[in-house]
Design a protein around this motif. Structure first.
Motif, PDB file in Angstrom:
ATOM      1  N   GLU A 179      14.489  -1.337   0.870  1.00  0.00           N
ATOM      2  CA  GLU A 179      13.926  -0.050   0.481  1.00  0.00           C
ATOM      3  C   GLU A 179      14.931   0.662  -0.428  1.00  0.00           C
ATOM      4  O   GLU A 179      16.036   1.015   0.007  1.00  0.00           O
ATOM      5  CB  GLU A 179      13.624   0.806   1.711  1.00  0.00           C
ATOM      6  CG  GLU A 179      12.935   2.120   1.373  1.00  0.00           C
ATOM      7  CD  GLU A 179      12.589   2.913   2.611  1.00  0.00           C
ATOM      8  OE1 GLU A 179      11.410   2.921   3.004  1.00  0.00           O
ATOM      9  OE2 GLU A 179      13.498   3.514   3.195  1.00  0.00           O
ATOM     10  N   SER A 217       0.286  -2.366  -0.825  1.00  0.00           N
ATOM     11  CA  SER A 217       0.433  -1.182  -1.675  1.00  0.00           C
ATOM     12  C   SER A 217       1.832  -0.594  -1.552  1.00  0.00           C
ATOM     13  O   SER A 217       2.431  -0.175  -2.547  1.00  0.00           O
ATOM     14  CB  SER A 217      -0.621  -0.131  -1.287  1.00  0.00           C
ATOM     15  OG  SER A 217      -1.931  -0.653  -1.404  1.00  0.00           O
ATOM     16  N   TYR A 218       2.371  -0.590  -0.334  1.00  0.00           N
ATOM     17  CA  TYR A 218       3.724  -0.070  -0.122  1.00  0.00           C
ATOM     18  C   TYR A 218       4.758  -0.931  -0.853  1.00  0.00           C
ATOM     19  O   TYR A 218       5.687  -0.407  -1.484  1.00  0.00           O
ATOM     20  CB  TYR A 218       4.022  -0.038   1.377  1.00  0.00           C
ATOM     21  CG  TYR A 218       5.465   0.291   1.708  1.00  0.00           C
ATOM     22  CD1 TYR A 218       5.945   1.598   1.616  1.00  0.00           C
ATOM     23  CD2 TYR A 218       6.341  -0.707   2.132  1.00  0.00           C
ATOM     24  CE1 TYR A 218       7.260   1.893   1.927  1.00  0.00           C
ATOM     25  CE2 TYR A 218       7.654  -0.413   2.444  1.00  0.00           C
ATOM     26  CZ  TYR A 218       8.112   0.886   2.334  1.00  0.00           C
ATOM     27  OH  TYR A 218       9.406   1.179   2.639  1.00  0.00           O
ATOM     28  N   SER A 265       4.270  -2.718  -3.536  1.00  0.00           N
ATOM     29  CA  SER A 265       4.129  -2.453  -4.968  1.00  0.00           C
ATOM     30  C   SER A 265       4.833  -1.161  -5.362  1.00  0.00           C
ATOM     31  O   SER A 265       5.484  -1.086  -6.414  1.00  0.00           O
ATOM     32  CB  SER A 265       2.643  -2.382  -5.342  1.00  0.00           C
ATOM     33  OG  SER A 265       1.989  -3.607  -5.071  1.00  0.00           O
ATOM     34  N   GLU A 266       4.735  -0.144  -4.504  1.00  0.00           N
ATOM     35  CA  GLU A 266       5.415   1.126  -4.784  1.00  0.00           C
ATOM     36  C   GLU A 266       6.933   0.968  -4.771  1.00  0.00           C
ATOM     37  O   GLU A 266       7.648   1.657  -5.499  1.00  0.00           O
ATOM     38  CB  GLU A 266       4.998   2.170  -3.751  1.00  0.00           C
ATOM     39  CG  GLU A 266       3.529   2.587  -3.856  1.00  0.00           C
ATOM     40  CD  GLU A 266       3.114   3.480  -2.703  1.00  0.00           C
ATOM     41  OE1 GLU A 266       3.980   3.743  -1.827  1.00  0.00           O
ATOM     42  OE2 GLU A 266       1.938   3.907  -2.656  1.00  0.00           O
ATOM     43  N   GLN A 267       7.451   0.032  -3.948  1.00  0.00           N
ATOM     44  CA  GLN A 267       8.883  -0.206  -3.868  1.00  0.00           C
ATOM     45  C   GLN A 267       9.372  -1.190  -4.936  1.00  0.00           C
ATOM     46  O   GLN A 267      10.558  -1.507  -4.992  1.00  0.00           O
ATOM     47  CB  GLN A 267       9.249  -0.757  -2.485  1.00  0.00           C
ATOM     48  CG  GLN A 267       9.042   0.221  -1.348  1.00  0.00           C
ATOM     49  CD  GLN A 267       9.997   1.398  -1.422  1.00  0.00           C
ATOM     50  OE1 GLN A 267      11.145   1.257  -1.800  1.00  0.00           O
ATOM     51  NE2 GLN A 267       9.504   2.580  -1.074  1.00  0.00           N
TER      52      GLN A 267
END
Length: 353
Positions: free
Chosen positions: A152, A252-253, A255-257
């Motif tokens: 992250e 989706s998470y 991809s956001e990271q």
């Protein structure tokens, strides 16, 4: 006609469940032998049994397509061996009518697969993995050899155990700078999620400075992270054991990271299209009974069904990584074997008709 449909459905479903019982039973025996090597004073025989029982829905879900294929071959094969299909055809019942009668129990199997995959397997699999990790660590999570890694932003995170209630154990964090040098590492014994983020307990932090290190011990620390108990319940188990909604949210998470979500998207499409895969395999089984396997023994039908089912599974398993290397979408990797089975089944049925 309703009585005939019910009779065909009973023959097919009984054969499918017998095959499923045999396959899942053998798989559990092999898994028990594998887990028995880890039995010790902490991880006891009863812990292994509890782990295997919790994994039972996952094994049923995984082997349901193969069992549907082989069970359909056996069920319809018995009708063919007893000349019952011949009598049906002589009575004016078309192949298409028999196909529709077989597809009704196939629809029940597809619904069963969806219910297991979406509502049962994600919960039982997380409970299985968490209970095994806690048992093997005897309550001391830092001794566990299991866990999950996650990245992250500029941190690499390892969590030993994620309990179903959202509590985490053994949280190790490594933070790097833009030159990829480690600037900080920390270990927390446990953590709980609150409205303001994670609250970590018994934190030991090491700061890597230019010419020395600095060690700090704190009883409690607030940790802001995009990881929530819901997302952690996703990453703690294998992608194929997750729910469809969980796979979509975690993809989706990722991809956001800025991380690659292809592994989870592949599992997403595999679960979404599994009912279509069951229908395709059942159609192949029906076409075999009216075509090349019309007059062979039950053993030969089972062998043929196992071969076709394994080829179907291996093709999906091979096309998945190939989609990442070559660059085509995970959806295409999942669809190709299903379409091939559908065309094969329709071609053989048309030839038999």
């Amino acid at each position: 006609m309703k009585r005939l449909d019910r009779y065909i459905a009973e023959q097919v479903l009984s054969a499918v469940f017998v095959i499923l019982l045999i396959v899942v039973g053998l798989d559990l025996i092999f898994e028990f032998v594998d887990e028995a090597d880890d039995i010790n004073e902490r991880y006891r025989f009863t812990d292994v049994l509890a782990y295997l029982v919790l994994r039972l829905p996952s094994r049923i879900y995984e082997f349901l397509p193969l069992s549907s294929l082989v069970g359909c071959l056996v069920g319809l094969g018995m009708l063919a061996s007893n000349s019952e299909l011949t009598v049906m055809r002589a009575a004016g019942i078309s192949i298409q009518r028999i196909v529709m009668a077989v597809m009704k129990p196939a629809m029940l199997l597809a619904v069963l697969a969806l219910i297991l995959g979406e509502y049962v397997v994600p919960k039982t699999e997380q409970m299985a993995q968490s209970s095994r990790a806690l048992a093997q660590s005897a309550g001391q999570a830092m001794r566990s050899q299991y866990g999950v890694w996650h990245r992250e932003d500029d941190q690499f995170i390892h969590i030993n155990v994620v309990e179903p209630n959202g509590k985490i154990h053994g949280v190790t964090r490594y933070r790097f700078n833009d030159q990829r040098q480690m600037v900080e590492s920390s270990f927390a014994k446990s953590g709980v999620y609150t409205a303001d983020g994670w609250v970590l307990d018994s934190v030991a932090r090491t700061m890597f400075l230019e010419d020395h290190t600095s060690i700090q011990q704190v009883e409690e620390e607030n940790w802001k992270s995009g990881l929530t108990p819901t997302l952690l319940s996703v990453i703690v188990v294998d992608p194929m054991d997750l729910s469809i909604t969980g796979l979509w949210s975690y993809s989706s998470y990722l991809s956001e990271q800025g991380l690659d979500p292809n592994q989870y998207m592949l599992a997403f499409w595999s679960k979404v299209l599994q009912p279509a895969g069951i229908f395709a395999l059942v159609l192949v089984a029906i076409s075999f009974i009216f075509g090349p396997l019309r007059s062979v023994t039950v053993g030969q039908r089972i062998i043929a069904g196992v071969i076709v089912g394994l080829v179907f599974k291996f093709s999906q398993d091979l096309l998945g990584p190939a989609s990442t290397v070559i660059g085509f979408t995970p959806l295409l990797a999942t669809v190709i074997p299903i379409v091939i089975c559908l065309f094969l089944g329709l071609f053989l049925l048309r030839k038999a008709g």
